[in-house]
Design a protein around this motif. Sequence first.
Motif, PDB file in Angstrom:
ATOM      1  N   UNK A  70       0.858  -1.390  -0.047  1.00 46.90           N
ATOM      2  CA  UNK A  70      -0.100   0.003   0.112  1.00 46.90           C
ATOM      3  C   UNK A  70       0.899   1.098  -0.072  1.00 46.90           C
ATOM      4  N   UNK A  71       1.772   1.317   0.943  1.00 44.58           N
ATOM      5  CA  UNK A  71       2.822   2.401   1.037  1.00 44.58           C
ATOM      6  C   UNK A  71       3.720   2.555  -0.096  1.00 44.58           C
ATOM      7  N   UNK A  72       4.235   1.460  -0.677  1.00 46.03           N
ATOM      8  CA  UNK A  72       5.070   1.580  -2.069  1.00 46.03           C
ATOM      9  C   UNK A  72       4.169   2.276  -3.177  1.00 46.03           C
ATOM     10  N   UNK A  73       2.885   1.845  -3.023  1.00 49.77           N
ATOM     11  CA  UNK A  73       2.078   2.590  -4.211  1.00 49.77           C
ATOM     12  C   UNK A  73       1.666   4.007  -3.837  1.00 49.77           C
ATOM     13  N   UNK A  74       1.439   4.231  -2.768  1.00 44.44           N
ATOM     14  CA  UNK A  74       1.494   5.642  -2.169  1.00 44.44           C
ATOM     15  C   UNK A  74       2.549   6.432  -2.646  1.00 44.44           C
ATOM     16  N   UNK A  75       3.849   6.012  -2.236  1.00 40.32           N
ATOM     17  CA  UNK A  75       5.113   6.849  -2.586  1.00 40.32           C
ATOM     18  C   UNK A  75       5.126   6.819  -4.219  1.00 40.32           C
ATOM     19  N   UNK A  76       4.892   5.980  -4.949  1.00 34.61           N
ATOM     20  CA  UNK A  76       4.922   6.064  -6.343  1.00 34.61           C
ATOM     21  C   UNK A  76       4.050   7.067  -6.992  1.00 34.61           C
ATOM     22  N   UNK A  77       2.826   7.149  -6.280  1.00 32.82           N
ATOM     23  CA  UNK A  77       1.587   8.097  -6.581  1.00 32.82           C
ATOM     24  C   UNK A  77       2.190   9.326  -6.493  1.00 32.82           C
ATOM     25  N   UNK A  78       2.399   9.718  -5.407  1.00 35.84           N
ATOM     26  CA  UNK A  78       3.127  11.038  -5.006  1.00 35.84           C
ATOM     27  C   UNK A  78       4.364  11.355  -5.918  1.00 35.84           C
ATOM     28  N   UNK A  79       5.254  10.589  -6.102  1.00 35.14           N
ATOM     29  CA  UNK A  79       6.362  11.090  -6.789  1.00 35.14           C
ATOM     30  C   UNK A  79       5.921  11.215  -8.336  1.00 35.14           C
TER      31      UNK A  79
END
Length: 166
Positions: A128-137
């Motif tokens: 979940x957090x890997x996806x959130x980090x990717x989305x923000x970046x």
Amino acid sequence: MSFENAKENLKEFGKELGLEGLTYDENNTCILGIDDEFSMHLTYEPNSDRLYVYSPLLDGLPKDDKIRVKLYEKLLEGSMLGGQMAGGGVGVAVKEELILMHCVIDMMYAVPSLLRAFAPLYVETVEKWRKACRDICEGREPTIEPLKPPQQMAPPPEQGKGFIRA
């Protein structure tokens, strides 16, 4: 005794994964690849009798200051009291441009099935957090879904050693 418990936890976890014979290396670490997406590190620290479970959320920090601040804010918000980080937290190694999510399991009191029971929640949280980090970046607004309650909990400890009655 606690390292024996860490070994037993790893053994039980390996059985669950169909990976008989998982062991810690000379640094008391075992590294597992999760679906060829990320690594799950398990390191037993003998001085504290703790098993550290950690994984990278992002390799390479955003160059844009506004995006980096937004990323840090979202991670700090999610890690407050471990609420959205499976009870753990997040750390940033700026020089290495690395963000890690981490959790700690006290091996002195852990039942041998604790790692096996905890791992699905941990992996789901990292994904979940890997996806959130990717989305923000990538300039998208991240969607942080609340964690689903576990479908099957580990059985409670037997009454006796370690059992607390309220």
